[in-house]
Motif scaffolding. Sequence first.
Motif, PDB file in Angstrom:
ATOM      1  N   ALA A  11      -2.418  10.176  -8.078  1.00  0.00           N
ATOM      2  CA  ALA A  11      -3.556  10.735  -9.029  1.00  0.00           C
ATOM      3  C   ALA A  11      -3.655  12.032  -9.743  1.00  0.00           C
ATOM      4  O   ALA A  11      -4.624  12.299 -10.567  1.00  0.00           O
ATOM      5  CB  ALA A  11      -4.733  10.631  -7.894  1.00  0.00           C
ATOM      6  N   ALA A  48       0.255   8.473  -3.402  1.00  0.00           N
ATOM      7  CA  ALA A  48      -0.958   8.195  -3.878  1.00  0.00           C
ATOM      8  C   ALA A  48      -1.529   9.567  -4.611  1.00  0.00           C
ATOM      9  O   ALA A  48      -2.121   9.332  -5.562  1.00  0.00           O
ATOM     10  CB  ALA A  48      -2.194   7.588  -2.955  1.00  0.00           C
ATOM     11  N   LEU A  49      -1.621  10.701  -4.107  1.00  0.00           N
ATOM     12  CA  LEU A  49      -2.064  12.014  -4.906  1.00  0.00           C
ATOM     13  C   LEU A  49      -1.103  12.013  -6.064  1.00  0.00           C
ATOM     14  O   LEU A  49      -1.928  12.764  -6.596  1.00  0.00           O
ATOM     15  CB  LEU A  49      -1.549  13.263  -3.294  1.00  0.00           C
ATOM     16  CG  LEU A  49      -2.047  12.948  -2.214  1.00  0.00           C
ATOM     17  CD1 LEU A  49      -1.380  13.884  -1.353  1.00  0.00           C
ATOM     18  CD2 LEU A  49      -3.948  13.153  -2.717  1.00  0.00           C
ATOM     19  N   LYS A  50      -0.009  11.805  -5.823  1.00  0.00           N
ATOM     20  CA  LYS A  50       1.107  11.907  -7.084  1.00  0.00           C
ATOM     21  C   LYS A  50       0.938  11.262  -8.283  1.00  0.00           C
ATOM     22  O   LYS A  50       0.279  11.663  -9.291  1.00  0.00           O
ATOM     23  CB  LYS A  50       2.769  11.863  -7.038  1.00  0.00           C
ATOM     24  CG  LYS A  50       3.178  12.479  -5.616  1.00  0.00           C
ATOM     25  CD  LYS A  50       4.531  12.067  -5.701  1.00  0.00           C
ATOM     26  CE  LYS A  50       5.074  13.872  -4.981  1.00  0.00           C
ATOM     27  NZ  LYS A  50       6.828  13.169  -4.584  1.00  0.00           N
ATOM     28  N   VAL A  86      -8.321  10.213  -5.880  1.00  0.00           N
ATOM     29  CA  VAL A  86      -7.540   9.069  -5.584  1.00  0.00           C
ATOM     30  C   VAL A  86      -8.840   8.181  -5.575  1.00  0.00           C
ATOM     31  O   VAL A  86      -8.181   7.173  -5.481  1.00  0.00           O
ATOM     32  CB  VAL A  86      -7.334   9.498  -3.701  1.00  0.00           C
ATOM     33  CG1 VAL A  86      -6.271   8.306  -3.486  1.00  0.00           C
ATOM     34  CG2 VAL A  86      -5.400  10.613  -3.944  1.00  0.00           C
ATOM     35  N   VAL A 106       0.545  -0.999   0.178  1.00  0.00           N
ATOM     36  CA  VAL A 106       0.155  -0.215   0.145  1.00  0.00           C
ATOM     37  C   VAL A 106       0.554   0.579  -0.215  1.00  0.00           C
ATOM     38  O   VAL A 106       1.885   1.527   0.824  1.00  0.00           O
ATOM     39  CB  VAL A 106      -0.459   0.036   0.944  1.00  0.00           C
ATOM     40  CG1 VAL A 106      -1.855   1.236   1.334  1.00  0.00           C
ATOM     41  CG2 VAL A 106      -1.747  -1.285   0.665  1.00  0.00           C
ATOM     42  N   PRO A 107       0.642   2.452  -0.637  1.00  0.00           N
ATOM     43  CA  PRO A 107       1.829   2.838  -0.981  1.00  0.00           C
ATOM     44  C   PRO A 107       1.204   4.494   0.334  1.00  0.00           C
ATOM     45  O   PRO A 107       0.402   4.216   0.833  1.00  0.00           O
ATOM     46  CB  PRO A 107       1.117   3.633  -2.366  1.00  0.00           C
ATOM     47  CG  PRO A 107       0.395   3.062  -2.108  1.00  0.00           C
ATOM     48  CD  PRO A 107       0.036   1.584  -2.335  1.00  0.00           C
ATOM     49  N   SER A 108       1.978   5.173   0.348  1.00  0.00           N
ATOM     50  CA  SER A 108       2.103   6.167   1.115  1.00  0.00           C
ATOM     51  C   SER A 108       0.821   7.262   0.796  1.00  0.00           C
ATOM     52  O   SER A 108       0.423   7.829  -0.804  1.00  0.00           O
ATOM     53  CB  SER A 108       2.940   6.965   1.203  1.00  0.00           C
ATOM     54  OG  SER A 108       3.270   8.115   0.907  1.00  0.00           O
ATOM     55  N   THR A 109       0.564   8.128   1.309  1.00  0.00           N
ATOM     56  CA  THR A 109      -0.507   9.440   0.405  1.00  0.00           C
ATOM     57  C   THR A 109       0.042   9.885  -0.421  1.00  0.00           C
ATOM     58  O   THR A 109      -0.707  10.675  -1.243  1.00  0.00           O
ATOM     59  CB  THR A 109      -1.118  10.182   2.046  1.00  0.00           C
ATOM     60  OG1 THR A 109      -1.601   8.911   2.638  1.00  0.00           O
ATOM     61  CG2 THR A 109      -2.232  10.946   1.966  1.00  0.00           C
ATOM     62  N   ILE A 110       1.011  10.368   0.230  1.00  0.00           N
ATOM     63  CA  ILE A 110       1.821  11.416  -1.086  1.00  0.00           C
ATOM     64  C   ILE A 110       1.911  10.870  -2.368  1.00  0.00           C
ATOM     65  O   ILE A 110       1.413  11.152  -2.868  1.00  0.00           O
ATOM     66  CB  ILE A 110       3.505  11.496  -0.957  1.00  0.00           C
ATOM     67  CG1 ILE A 110       3.800  12.561   0.847  1.00  0.00           C
ATOM     68  CG2 ILE A 110       4.127  12.437  -1.724  1.00  0.00           C
ATOM     69  CD1 ILE A 110       4.798  13.421   1.359  1.00  0.00           C
TER      70      ILE A 110
END
Lengths: 66, 66
Positions: free
Chosen positions: A49, A45-47, A56, A39-43
Amino acid sequence: MTNNIRVERAIKNITQAELAELIGVSRQTINTIESNRYVPSTILALKIARVFNKPVEEIFKLEKED
Amino acid sequence: MTNNIRVERAIKNITQAELAELIGVSRQTINTIESNRYVPSTILALKIARVFNKPVEEIFKLEKED
DNA sequence: CAAAAATGTAAAACATACTTTACATTTGGT
DNA sequence: ACCAAATGTAAAGTATGTTTTACATTTTTG
């Protein structure tokens, strides 16, 4: 959690290596996320997306067991 | 990366402990995310956004250095 | 003001993300 | 069929997320 990265890449017609470079991570990182091996970090995921111009939530989806 | 969790909690009027329980993590996890001491996983971001009925992008924002 | 609730913070332990290197397999084009 | 590009996968190492416990500080409420 599942994701649509492979589909989004196909729509944009870019390779794992190209996506990795756009985001600034290694190709293996993209590959393992795409294969649901972690599972990737939120950073990240945002990038990701942002590259695909989608929220996201449209790319990463929670499953029951999450 | 920055986040609005404190504001969203205030709107919903819930404590860190309550948010933590809704999501299934420890209170310290919420506290440290809220204090920008670490970046949560995408699973956590999706769950937090879901609690607040807002897209992930409205709660977590990338900064230049990310 | 006093008590209770909420928040900040820290250390240790553990789990997981991410990189690098390397190689095997699959896919696409000619 | 051949070659090149793309993808799958694995191991070792490093970095970072998350939990647990514990305690100090701040805020809220009576």
